[in-house]
Write an enzyme that holds these catalytic residues in place. Sequence first.
Site, PDB file in Angstrom:
ATOM      1  CE  LYS A  78      -3.770   2.113   2.739  1.00  0.00           C
ATOM      2  NZ  LYS A  78      -4.604   1.991   3.960  1.00  0.00           N
ATOM      3  CB  SER A 153      -8.090   3.688   3.021  1.00  0.00           C
ATOM      4  OG  SER A 153      -7.234   3.078   3.980  1.00  0.00           O
ATOM      5  CB  SER A 177      -8.368   0.839   5.874  1.00  0.00           C
ATOM      6  OG  SER A 177      -9.128   2.005   5.776  1.00  0.00           O
TER       7      SER A 177
HETATM    8  N1  GLN Z   1     -12.908   4.365   6.559  1.00  0.00           N
HETATM    9  C1  GLN Z   1     -12.309   4.797   7.776  1.00  0.00           C
HETATM   10  C2  GLN Z   1     -11.846   6.231   7.642  1.00  0.00           C
HETATM   11  O1  GLN Z   1     -12.098   6.790   6.634  1.00  0.00           O
HETATM   12  C3  GLN Z   1     -11.161   3.913   8.129  1.00  0.00           C
HETATM   13  C4  GLN Z   1      -9.943   4.190   7.350  1.00  0.00           C
HETATM   14  C5  GLN Z   1      -8.802   3.300   7.707  1.00  0.00           C
HETATM   15  O2  GLN Z   1      -8.950   2.293   8.385  1.00  0.00           O
HETATM   16  N2  GLN Z   1      -7.628   3.712   7.284  1.00  0.00           N
HETATM   17  O3  GLN Z   1     -11.281   6.786   8.519  1.00  0.00           O
END
Ligand code: GLN
Length: 484
Positions: A78, A153, A177
């Site tokens: 990532k 994400s 995420s």
């Molecule tokens: N969707 C959540 C956010 O937008 C979690 C994101 C993540 O785990 N990096 O914060």
Amino acid sequence: MDLTRLTIGELADLLRAHETSAQELLGLHLERIDDADGDVKAFLRLTPQLAAEQARAADRALKEGTAGPLTGIPMAVKDVLCLSGVETTAGSKILRGFRPPYTGTAVQRLIDAGAVVLGVTNCDEFAMGSSTENSGYFATHNPWGLDRVPGGSSGGSAAAVAAGESVFSLGTDTGGSIRQPAALCGVVGMKPTYGRVSRYGLIAFASSLDQIGPFTRSVEDCAVVLETMAGHDPLDATCADRPNDVRRGLDAGVRGMRLGVPKEYFDVEGMEPGVKQSVQRALRMLEASGAELVDVSLPHTDYGLAAYYIIAPAECSSNLARFDGVKYGMSDQDAQNITEAYMNTRRRGFGSEVRRRVMLGTYALSSGYYDAYYLKAQKVRTLIKRDFDEAFEKCDAIVSATSPTVAFPLGAKTQDPLSMYLCDVLTLGGNLAGLPGISVPCGMSNGLPVGLQVLAPQWREDTALRVARAYEVASGMRVEPALV
Ligand code: GLN
């Protein structure tokens, strides 16, 4: 035999029997990326030269008999994990051109174990989002339905494994995420206990919540990758010195185990009937394998989202203050003075979701509002942690859906940030409480994958993995790449 459909374990056997080579595997995966990634768009950039060097070294190790379980296995990383000399941008324009001078600990441990880095995967900007549509570059498409999001994400990492482009990949999980995109793409994904894996070299979003974890095609693969990355690192003060016991009892089954079913997690807003049915079928299968299902309650679930969306933005507003156009990446050259240079760089470099969170977080931390918002959210965090502690007095692990919905159409939630935030109701409690959690595929609804989430007490990755493995065995589930 199509070698882009196999697990780490299966490929390691073939490599050791010299029926394939690291260089052949690399070539096949680069071909697969060439065929599929025009549609899927999982990768932001490829690292073929680095990969070729690593594959040659892996083949030498295989020949000399010094190979381990990850030697020669292709992986994807990532875009928030620093890789020495390779452009790393956190999915953001503000970091365009930034080449880290070092590699983060988790990635370095996998490279040292012989894994071959194919490239860098797309993600929501600074890991803020649930669909990968907040990437500063382009959206990634779900290999199971190209008009659908892969989740986020870490959507690029999940989609790469689901499309057969990479054997495994790394993501980060701050509120869900890893687990949510794993569920939406039909692969295995795990968030370890906070402190299990070093965050050194991870571009921080919310430091008290972030953890690095794997996407794989089997639970055993997940355990192997996690075991390789895990363990004390003097470069991250929050990385604990604990026994690396994540694979303990992996195949022991669930007979005699108590699995907690939290009623609040089955009644959440927007839970799709098809998702609920798949998960309930999975629970019956675990019961048939000898587990006892017990009702538990997580009464503060409803407040989790609100607490998370104060704490995560508060931490991000502080972490992202370093991106000022002076030290890293993009820099505005037209400004008349330093303040204008900061403002222009940040206005042009950050996308709208990142700016929204920086503003929310700055507000929540400002004097006069700190007690009302940040302190209150931290108190709720404690209550949520206590809910889990009490639930784990009655059970060994907690089981639920990972996401209330299957993959939704691209664009469906981009105009409504709150509906996007709701994607994580079932995952973010695990981050607030620092728990390990895994998502395994548990069937399909409307032709799209559904994920089963297993949460375990702190440091009990072994329990989460063992339950997930038992489900994998009982269901005969095999992660087959979606062939776009
Ligand atoms: N969707 C959540 C956010 O937008 C979690 C994101 C993540 O785990 N990096 O914060």
